[in-house]
Write an enzyme that holds these catalytic residues in place. Structure first.
Site, PDB file in Angstrom:
ATOM      1  N   HIS A 127       0.808  -1.215   0.000  1.00 50.86           N
ATOM      2  CA  HIS A 127       0.000   0.000   0.000  1.00 50.86           C
ATOM      3  C   HIS A 127       0.845   1.271   0.000  1.00 50.86           C
ATOM      4  CE1 HIS A 127       0.821   0.661   4.325  1.00 50.86           C
ATOM      5  NE2 HIS A 127       0.819  -0.649   4.378  1.00 50.86           N
ATOM      6  N   ASP A 128       0.388   2.270  -0.739  1.00 46.45           N
ATOM      7  CA  ASP A 128       0.948   3.622  -0.735  1.00 46.45           C
ATOM      8  C   ASP A 128       2.357   3.716  -1.306  1.00 46.45           C
ATOM      9  OD1 ASP A 128      -1.319   4.973   0.782  1.00 46.45           O
ATOM     10  OD2 ASP A 128      -0.704   3.460   2.237  1.00 46.45           O
ATOM     11  N   GLY A 145       4.986  -1.044   2.823  1.00 51.72           N
ATOM     12  CA  GLY A 145       4.193   0.135   2.507  1.00 51.72           C
ATOM     13  C   GLY A 145       5.020   1.400   2.409  1.00 51.72           C
TER      14      GLY A 145
END
Length: 271
Positions: A127-128, A145
């Site tokens: 994520h991200d 992440g």
């Protein structure tokens, strides 16, 4: 209702949920699943057994191989039910078993992947993350992440990158390395824990950087990492001397930028 271009070829065993948008000349092989908020660009190919879900957009010309799962929820313990996105650029090759997750609301809600990237089997983008263009992630590379990777970086098989770490443009990460700290542009890192081991001269040469410029970057590298003060102090002290050398300025800007992680160095000394 689906928005499927007339030229798309979809195997009857695949499921395309209502709301999905499928571009021109897209080929979707057997037993694929496309979620209702997915957008697939023109000229894509999904081989078979591919899952693309969530609010995921993939650009034109990309190819995805079996058992890849693209656009799944983030694996963060802070994940919420709010829609977040995964955006993938054009002409990416995503090999078997690759996983890419959407972003988290707390950090802007987006995982962004650029163009012309190659993801070999079982690599993972969490994520991200923010990935540039022309990156190669070899088999089993793991990004935690919030990792940022610059253009033309190469990550060797089985390496793992700590969350919030930055990897600069055209850096090279050796296989099985543990990347705990930021890696400068053009840097080469190996080992567990990862240690900066010089410059990616081969990559610089392949990118068309002249030999004379590479020698200048090497001299600056020695001054930065072998100078009398901390790495950041050494970098600041030589800035005026290299104002006309773009690769050195790029390295100096990378070092000066704010970051959640320390800098990788040859000695893991003060930064």
């Amino acid at each position: 209702m689906n928005m499927i271009a007339a030229t798309a070829k979809i195997h009857p065993s695949s499921i395309i949920e209502d709301g999905a948008k499928i571009g021109e000349n897209v080929t979707i092989g057997p037993f694929c699943y496309i979620g209702p908020k997915v957008v697939l660009g023109d000229d894509m190919e999904l081989k078979s057994h591919v899952v693309v879900d969530g609010r995921t957009t993939i650009g034109k010309g990309s190819k995805i191989f079996p058992n890849a799962v693209i656009g799944g929820d983030s694996q963060s313990v802070h994940h919420s039910t709010v829609d977040t996105i995964l955006q993938i650029g054009d002409n990416c090759t995503i090999r078997e078993g690759v996983t890419m997750n959407a972003g988290t609301v707390e950090y802007g809600g987006a995982t962004i992947v650029g163009n012309n990237n190659l993801f070999l089997a079982y690599s993972h983008v969490a994520h991200d993350c923010r990935l540039g263009n022309n990156i190669i992630m070899s088999n089993n590379v793991l990004l935690a992440g919030h990792v940022t990777i610059g253009d033309r970086a190469i990550l060797g098989g089985g390496c793992a990158v700590h969350q919030f770490t930055r990897i600069g443009r055209q850096a090279f990460i050796g296989g099985l390395s543990a990347v705990s700290y930021d890696v400068i542009p053009y840097g080469m890192l190996n080992g567990n824990p990862g240690v900066l081991s010089g410059l990616n001269v081969v990559g610089m040469t392949r990118a068309g950087i002249e030999r004379a410029t590479i020698h200048v970057v090497r001299r600056a590298y020695k001054q930065i990492f072998e100078g009398p003060e901390s790495v950041r102090a050494n970098a600041a002290a030589i800035r005026a001397d290299y104002a006309d050398c773009a690769p050195v300025v790029e390295i100096l800007d990378f070092i000066a930028a704010e970051s959640d992680r320390a800098l990788s160095s040859p000695s893991r000394g003060k930064v």
